[in-house]
Design a protein around this motif. Structure first.
Motif, PDB file in Angstrom:
ATOM      1  N   THR A  25       0.825  -1.217   0.000  1.00 51.83           N
ATOM      2  CA  THR A  25       0.000   0.000   0.000  1.00 51.83           C
ATOM      3  C   THR A  25       0.856   1.262   0.000  1.00 51.83           C
ATOM      4  N   GLY A  26       2.142   1.114  -0.291  1.00 48.41           N
ATOM      5  CA  GLY A  26       3.000   2.289  -0.405  1.00 48.41           C
ATOM      6  C   GLY A  26       4.187   2.248   0.535  1.00 48.41           C
ATOM      7  N   ARG A  27       5.054   3.218   0.363  1.00 51.24           N
ATOM      8  CA  ARG A  27       6.279   3.303   1.157  1.00 51.24           C
ATOM      9  C   ARG A  27       5.968   3.828   2.554  1.00 51.24           C
ATOM     10  N   ILE A  28       6.619   3.230   3.561  1.00 50.82           N
ATOM     11  CA  ILE A  28       6.446   3.672   4.943  1.00 50.82           C
ATOM     12  C   ILE A  28       7.816   3.900   5.575  1.00 50.82           C
ATOM     13  N   ASP A  29       7.846   4.691   6.641  1.00 52.17           N
ATOM     14  CA  ASP A  29       9.066   4.819   7.420  1.00 52.17           C
ATOM     15  C   ASP A  29       9.353   3.486   8.100  1.00 52.17           C
ATOM     16  N   ALA A  30      10.614   3.111   8.155  1.00 52.35           N
ATOM     17  CA  ALA A  30      10.972   1.831   8.759  1.00 52.35           C
ATOM     18  C   ALA A  30      10.501   1.721  10.201  1.00 52.35           C
ATOM     19  N   GLU A  31      10.425   2.831  10.902  1.00 54.35           N
ATOM     20  CA  GLU A  31       9.978   2.812  12.297  1.00 54.35           C
ATOM     21  C   GLU A  31       8.514   2.404  12.417  1.00 54.35           C
ATOM     22  N   GLN A  32       7.778   2.469  11.322  1.00 53.25           N
ATOM     23  CA  GLN A  32       6.361   2.100  11.346  1.00 53.25           C
ATOM     24  C   GLN A  32       6.140   0.594  11.188  1.00 53.25           C
ATOM     25  N   LEU A  33       7.188  -0.160  10.957  1.00 54.18           N
ATOM     26  CA  LEU A  33       7.022  -1.598  10.748  1.00 54.18           C
ATOM     27  C   LEU A  33       6.438  -2.274  11.983  1.00 54.18           C
ATOM     28  N   GLY A  34       6.918  -1.885  13.160  1.00 49.30           N
ATOM     29  CA  GLY A  34       6.410  -2.474  14.392  1.00 49.30           C
ATOM     30  C   GLY A  34       6.682  -3.968  14.478  1.00 49.30           C
ATOM     31  N   THR A  35       5.842  -4.664  15.222  1.00 49.64           N
ATOM     32  CA  THR A  35       5.985  -6.111  15.362  1.00 49.64           C
ATOM     33  C   THR A  35       5.776  -6.768  14.002  1.00 49.64           C
ATOM     34  N   THR A  36       6.763  -7.564  13.590  1.00 44.51           N
ATOM     35  CA  THR A  36       6.784  -8.086  12.223  1.00 44.51           C
ATOM     36  C   THR A  36       6.978  -9.598  12.212  1.00 44.51           C
ATOM     37  N   LEU A  37       6.123 -10.279  11.481  1.00 40.74           N
ATOM     38  CA  LEU A  37       6.328 -11.689  11.161  1.00 40.74           C
ATOM     39  C   LEU A  37       7.093 -11.732   9.848  1.00 40.74           C
ATOM     40  N   ILE A  38       8.266 -12.302   9.859  1.00 38.64           N
ATOM     41  CA  ILE A  38       9.192 -12.163   8.745  1.00 38.64           C
ATOM     42  C   ILE A  38       8.890 -13.085   7.574  1.00 38.64           C
ATOM     43  N   HIS A  39       8.050 -14.134   7.799  1.00 38.86           N
ATOM     44  CA  HIS A  39       7.893 -15.131   6.734  1.00 38.86           C
ATOM     45  C   HIS A  39       6.496 -15.742   6.787  1.00 38.86           C
ATOM     46  N   GLU A  40       5.538 -15.105   6.099  1.00 39.23           N
ATOM     47  CA  GLU A  40       4.157 -15.592   6.059  1.00 39.23           C
ATOM     48  C   GLU A  40       3.591 -15.388   4.657  1.00 39.23           C
ATOM     49  N   HIS A  41       2.826 -16.371   4.191  1.00 42.00           N
ATOM     50  CA  HIS A  41       2.244 -16.315   2.852  1.00 42.00           C
ATOM     51  C   HIS A  41       0.733 -16.117   2.937  1.00 42.00           C
ATOM     52  N   LEU A  42       0.243 -15.112   2.256  1.00 39.20           N
ATOM     53  CA  LEU A  42      -1.205 -14.907   2.183  1.00 39.20           C
ATOM     54  C   LEU A  42      -1.842 -15.868   1.191  1.00 39.20           C
ATOM     55  N   TYR A  62       3.546 -19.654   7.402  1.00 36.42           N
ATOM     56  CA  TYR A  62       2.167 -20.092   7.217  1.00 36.42           C
ATOM     57  C   TYR A  62       1.679 -19.722   5.822  1.00 36.42           C
ATOM     58  N   CYS A  63       0.909 -20.618   5.235  1.00 36.89           N
ATOM     59  CA  CYS A  63       0.251 -20.349   3.954  1.00 36.89           C
ATOM     60  C   CYS A  63      -1.241 -20.290   4.213  1.00 36.89           C
ATOM     61  N   ALA A  64      -1.807 -19.101   4.153  1.00 36.15           N
ATOM     62  CA  ALA A  64      -3.242 -18.971   4.425  1.00 36.15           C
ATOM     63  C   ALA A  64      -4.046 -19.851   3.492  1.00 36.15           C
ATOM     64  N   ARG A  83      -3.301  -9.729  17.566  1.00 40.29           N
ATOM     65  CA  ARG A  83      -2.239 -10.082  18.506  1.00 40.29           C
ATOM     66  C   ARG A  83      -1.092  -9.091  18.473  1.00 40.29           C
ATOM     67  N   GLY A  84      -1.295  -7.980  17.822  1.00 44.56           N
ATOM     68  CA  GLY A  84      -0.308  -6.914  17.841  1.00 44.56           C
ATOM     69  C   GLY A  84       0.633  -6.863  16.663  1.00 44.56           C
ATOM     70  N   VAL A  85       0.426  -7.728  15.670  1.00 44.28           N
ATOM     71  CA  VAL A  85       1.290  -7.703  14.486  1.00 44.28           C
ATOM     72  C   VAL A  85       0.928  -6.506  13.623  1.00 44.28           C
ATOM     73  N   ARG A  86       1.911  -5.756  13.220  1.00 49.36           N
ATOM     74  CA  ARG A  86       1.672  -4.630  12.320  1.00 49.36           C
ATOM     75  C   ARG A  86       2.080  -4.940  10.880  1.00 49.36           C
ATOM     76  N   THR A  87       3.028  -5.894  10.705  1.00 47.72           N
ATOM     77  CA  THR A  87       3.610  -6.125   9.385  1.00 47.72           C
ATOM     78  C   THR A  87       3.921  -7.602   9.194  1.00 47.72           C
ATOM     79  N   ILE A  88       3.756  -8.076   7.960  1.00 42.64           N
ATOM     80  CA  ILE A  88       4.328  -9.362   7.571  1.00 42.64           C
ATOM     81  C   ILE A  88       5.176  -9.152   6.325  1.00 42.64           C
ATOM     82  N   CYS A  89       6.227  -9.942   6.211  1.00 42.31           N
ATOM     83  CA  CYS A  89       6.954 -10.051   4.946  1.00 42.31           C
ATOM     84  C   CYS A  89       6.348 -11.213   4.192  1.00 42.31           C
TER      85      CYS A  89
END
Length: 329
Positions: free
Chosen positions: A8-25, A268-270, A70-76
């Motif tokens: 949805t666009g570029r964000i400041d890195a500080e906005q990433l927050g709690t991140t799950l590094i490896h999840e597939h939608l 995870y693969c949704a 659960r507080g996740v803000r970002t997934i890769c």
């Protein structure tokens, strides 16, 4: 301020927050999808949660919402070529849930490449990856934030090496980090790292995914000694390593001071189209995937790791600081 591209666009890195590094939608065979779109996709759960063709978006949205709760803000989202990458699908999930989704470019193959790439060199492949990073993916304005490649049971074959070198060259040209699917049982990690080093990639740009599929601490520390990050990122996939052994390995590595080099996630693969529904049920019944979801880390893993001595600071390092450092430098 360092920035990171999302669907949805570029964000400041500080906005990433709690991140799950490896999840597939979504994860699917794109050739089957193109030729027989009515075949659809499916999830890995028993009724009523099994996904019928056409409801993939609903299931992905439900998984994303559960993570956000659960507080996740970002997934890769490391779905590249051969995984049915669809950045418009990811954007729809993000817009519906508020989950920030970081997309990739790259090729997920254990050996096969189409003739298009067989007849071209690694630099031509790298050009396409750079296009996704600098111009946009699949004709959209969505830009890739990282690169994905893979090595599995066949090892680092000639075709797999070609993809790794193309990914490395695209990383050097753009500064984008690399996520490399690995198979510890085949000891692919060291060779993957060696290729990246030969191509001039800074090890701090690299994460070796699925390192948590082994509890061989000598193997893991050998990778860590090179300066890369490691993914402890397949929680729930008991077929590769049971959760108890995964937790024991993470605990041991935390005690040895490696919090700043690890990620926690589930791969995870949704939705996934690999198996017929009846086979998926059999795999679940056999316990080969147990409680696999986009929230398992929060529901079961983090409480257990805390009981074993993990501190809040170590958790924040793995879930907030490391993703930010890897993505943004």
């Amino acid at each position: 301020m360092a920035t990171v591209e999302t669907v949805t666009g570029r964000i400041d890195a500080e906005q990433l927050g709690t991140t799950l590094i490896h999840e597939h939608l979504i994860f699917r065979d794109e050739a089957v999808l193109a030729q027989w779109p009515h075949a659809g996709t499916m999830a890995e759960k028993d009724p009523p949660e099994l996904v019928e063709p056409g409801n993939e978006l609903g299931v992905a949205v439900a998984s994303a919402r559960a993570a956000v709760e659960r507080g996740v803000r970002t997934i890769c989202e490391p779905t590249g070529m051969f995984g049915g990458r669809d950045v418009e699908f990811s954007r729809r999930v993000s817009e519906a849930t508020g989950l920030q989704v970081v997309p990739c470019t790259g090729i997920y193959t254990y050996d096969y490449l189409p003739m298009f790439f067989v007849m071209r060199d690694a630099d031509a492949m790298a050009d396409l990856f750079v296009h996704d990073i600098e111009q946009g993916i699949q004709g959209t304005d969505i830009k890739a934030a990282f690169l994905k490649c893979a090595a599995d049971e066949p090892g680092v074959t000639a075709n797999v090496e070609k993809v790794h070198r193309a990914v490395a060259r695209a990383s050097v040209r753009t500064g984008a980090p690399i996520m490399a699917h690995s198979r510890p049982a085949s000891e692919t990690g060291p060779r993957q790292v060696a290729i990246f080093e030969e191509e001039g990639v800074n090890p701090s740009k690299v994460q070796i995914a699925h390192t948590g599929d082994t509890d061989d601490l000598d193997y893991i520390e050998g990778l860590l000694d090179t300066g890369v990050y490691i993914g402890m990122d397949r929680y729930g996939l008991e077929i590769f390593l049971p959760i108890e052994r995964r937790n024991a390995t993470v605990t041991a590595l935390l005690e040895r001071g490696y919090a700043d080099r690890m990620f926690l996630s589930q791969d995870y693969c949704a939705t996934l189209d690999w198996y017929p529904l009846e086979v998926a049920r059999q795999l679940l019944a056999a316990g080969l995937a147990k409680d696999w979801s986009m929230t398992l880390v929060f529901d079961q893993v983090i409480p257990t790791l805390r009981q074993a001595g993990m501190t809040d600071r170590q958790l924040e390092t793995m879930m907030v600081d490391n993703p930010r450092r890897w993505l943004a430098g």
